[in-house]
Design a protein around this motif. Structure first.
Motif, PDB file in Angstrom:
ATOM      1  N   ARG A 268       1.034  -1.306   0.130  1.00 22.38           N
ATOM      2  CA  ARG A 268       0.017  -0.037  -0.019  1.00 22.38           C
ATOM      3  C   ARG A 268       0.881   1.226  -0.051  1.00 22.38           C
ATOM      4  N   SER A 269       1.903   1.333   0.892  1.00 22.55           N
ATOM      5  CA  SER A 269       3.005   2.475   0.733  1.00 22.55           C
ATOM      6  C   SER A 269       3.762   2.365  -0.560  1.00 22.55           C
ATOM      7  N   LYS A 272       2.061   4.128  -3.300  1.00 23.30           N
ATOM      8  CA  LYS A 272       1.896   5.822  -3.271  1.00 23.30           C
ATOM      9  C   LYS A 272       3.190   6.307  -3.744  1.00 23.30           C
ATOM     10  N   ASN A 273       4.195   5.836  -3.805  1.00 21.24           N
ATOM     11  CA  ASN A 273       5.529   6.104  -4.486  1.00 21.24           C
ATOM     12  C   ASN A 273       6.117   5.304  -5.297  1.00 21.24           C
ATOM     13  N   ASP A 287      -2.972  -5.180  -5.679  1.00 19.25           N
ATOM     14  CA  ASP A 287      -3.284  -3.829  -6.146  1.00 19.25           C
ATOM     15  C   ASP A 287      -4.892  -3.904  -6.533  1.00 19.25           C
TER      16      ASP A 287
END
Length: 513
Positions: A268-269, A272-273, A287
């Protein structure tokens, strides 16, 4: 895997039975009232059982594996029969015609799942998986997502790099063991680890080292062991005697969550990047689940449900594929002429470069070997348990809604009425055009290693790809022979999540030049 008892009873089985008699007597009248309803049904024939417990202790007390026990009964009671397993009715189908009628012609009615025991409900998040979900909106949403967003041809191509890396690692591990062990290698453990590595990469999309993968694998094995059926699954009145097992179940579930939730959070983290994270994969099964809209539900899956769905993805494709590859190598050792012919096809197709998954699509003999392998050695001898959504007739018999409907896929693949010399391992049968079979069962059931109909295994294509690719690379790199102590004539088997060789296959390898 079908729901049934282990082949060998626990040591204190008789003590439990005697202690429980007092409890059983108190509900005897109640259970008889339920039995009276079943007597009005025209159920398929089956062996006579004891009052209340039916055939439960006959099965549990047998010295044979369950599928061996069923083989003997099929010869007596025919292609459709009934076992009374405590409070459950088990109907076993071993006829290709009846299997086609049920799974294809009456597929919508037979597409349900039976009620789950409490242990399985804990690990399935109350039937929130593709395999366990009730036939309805939740199942449709989960299956559609897995098939369209993860297992499509386009998506599978995105993981070619992961497969190539895992297969290269497999070859290196086999070679290293052979170098340190006089050329002898343990087949199953290596192929199982390779397949698990591929599925972990596909599932989580985050970088892991070998120790982390081993830790996840160990935990997943603990889950599978915990899911083994118990006596109280069939006689709930005995539940007080299994309090320690229930406590262990809760502990394993907690360990599962503690092990996998951090990887869920890491993915999940990473999303974001993603543009700046060079170690994270561009896509993963997770995903597709984070924001998944489930028909009839307002909320997206919780972390606990995400762990459940990821565990299903890992468990569903690991042992089944690894087992098939162990049997494949054993058969190539048994019949060196098949191994030589397969090697020649690989050489003529790719020359001196590594065989890849695009190559294996066009290898006619390789695909015939894999098909014969799945006919002769389906990874599990029963399809996942089915149930009907409404009372229905099959073969002239009543199939009630509360029955566990089992399809004996091994018997179908060995049926002498539809296969010539079914005991013989002969890939050429699929090249002659006379004995070909639709592996999905749609046009007719002759072999259904992945099940058939609406609940057919969604990973059929992925599993076949993994078998073809790993087998081709293993044959390309090494010549396989039997050890002096390994007998290749009887092919004894035992149940360990899937049906594996007993003893496990040890083979001698020689590197190809």
């Amino acid at each position: 895997m079908a729901t049934f008892l282990p082949s060998t009873p626990s040591l204190d089985l008789h003590r439990i039975f005697l202690t429980a008699l007092a409890f059983l007597a108190s509900v005897f009248i109640f259970l008889l009232s339920r039995r009276s309803k079943s007597k009005r049904l025209n159920l398929p024939p089956g062996p006579p059982g004891w009052p209340v417990v039916g055939n439960l202790f006959q099965v549990a007390g047998s010295a044979k594996f369950f599928f061996h026990y069923i083989r003997d009964l099929v010869s007596i009671y025919g292609p459709i029969m009934t076992l009374k397993m405590g409070t459950r009715t088990m109907i076993i189908i071993s006829s290709p015609e009846l299997a086609h009628e049920a799974l294809i012609q009456k597929g919508q009615i037979f597409a349900n799942r039976p009620r789950e025991n409490p242990t399985r409900k804990i690990f399935s998040s109350n039937k929130f998986t593709v395999n366990s979900a009730v036939y309805g909106p939740v199942w449709r949403s989960l299956r559609r997502n897995m098939v369209q967003n993860m297992l499509s041809t386009t998506r599978l191509k995105e993981f070619r790099g992961d497969r190539d890396s895992a297969v290269d690692r497999l070859i290196d591990r086999i070679r290293a063991e052979a170098d340190s062990n006089h050329g002898v290698v343990s087949v199953l453990k290596h192929v199982r680890f390779a397949v698990f590595c591929i599925l972990v990469s596909m599932c989580f999309g985050v970088d892991m080292d070998g120790d982390e993968i081993e830790r996840i694998d160990k935990m997943m094995k603990a889950v599978l062991i915990t899911l083994d059926p118990r006596i109280d699954d069939f006689l709930p009145i005995l539940a007080p005697f299994f309090s320690k097992q229930r406590k262990r179940t809760n502990q394993v579930r907690e360990e599962q969550l503690q092990t996998l939730v951090p990887f869920v959070e890491a993915r999940r983290s990473a999303l974001k990047n993603l543009s700046s994270n060079k170690t994270a994969a561009s896509f993963s099964y997770l995903d597709t689940l984070f924001d998944l809209k489930i028909d009839g539900r307002k909320s997206v899956p919780t972390d606990e449900e995400l762990v459940t769905l990821c565990s299903e993805f890992l468990n569903g494709g690991t042992d089944t594929t690894a087992t098939a590859l162990e049997w494949a190598i054993a058969r190539l050792i048994e019949k060196p002429e098949i191994q030589s012919r397969l090697y020649e096809e690989i050489k003529s197709t790719v020359g001196d470069r590594k065989v890849n998954e695009k190559d294996v699509e066009d290898m006619v003999y390789l695909n015939a070997v894999t098909k014969e392998l799945l006919r002769k050695h389906p990874p599990t001898y029963f399809a996942l348990t089915h149930a009907v959504s409404e009372p229905v007739k099959l073969g002239g018999y009543d199939i009630p809604m509360d029955a566990n409907v089992e399809f004996f896929v091994s018997s179908i693949g060995d049926d002498p009425k539809i296969w010539s010399d079914p005991k013989d391992f002969n890939p050429d049968r699929f090249l002659s055009g006379k004995e070909d079979a639709d592996i999905t069962g749609v046009t007719g059931v002759k072999m259904i290693p992945f099940g058939a109909g609406r609940r057919i295994c969604p990973g059929l294509g992925l599993g076949s790809l993994h078998i073809n690719l790993l087998l081709a690379r293993m044959v390309q790199e090494f010549q396989w022979r039997a050890t002096p102590t390994q007998k290749m004539s009887d092919f004894s088997e035992k149940l360990e999540f899937t049906v594996v060789m007993d003893p496990a296959l040890q083979a001698v390898i020689t590197a190809r030049k």
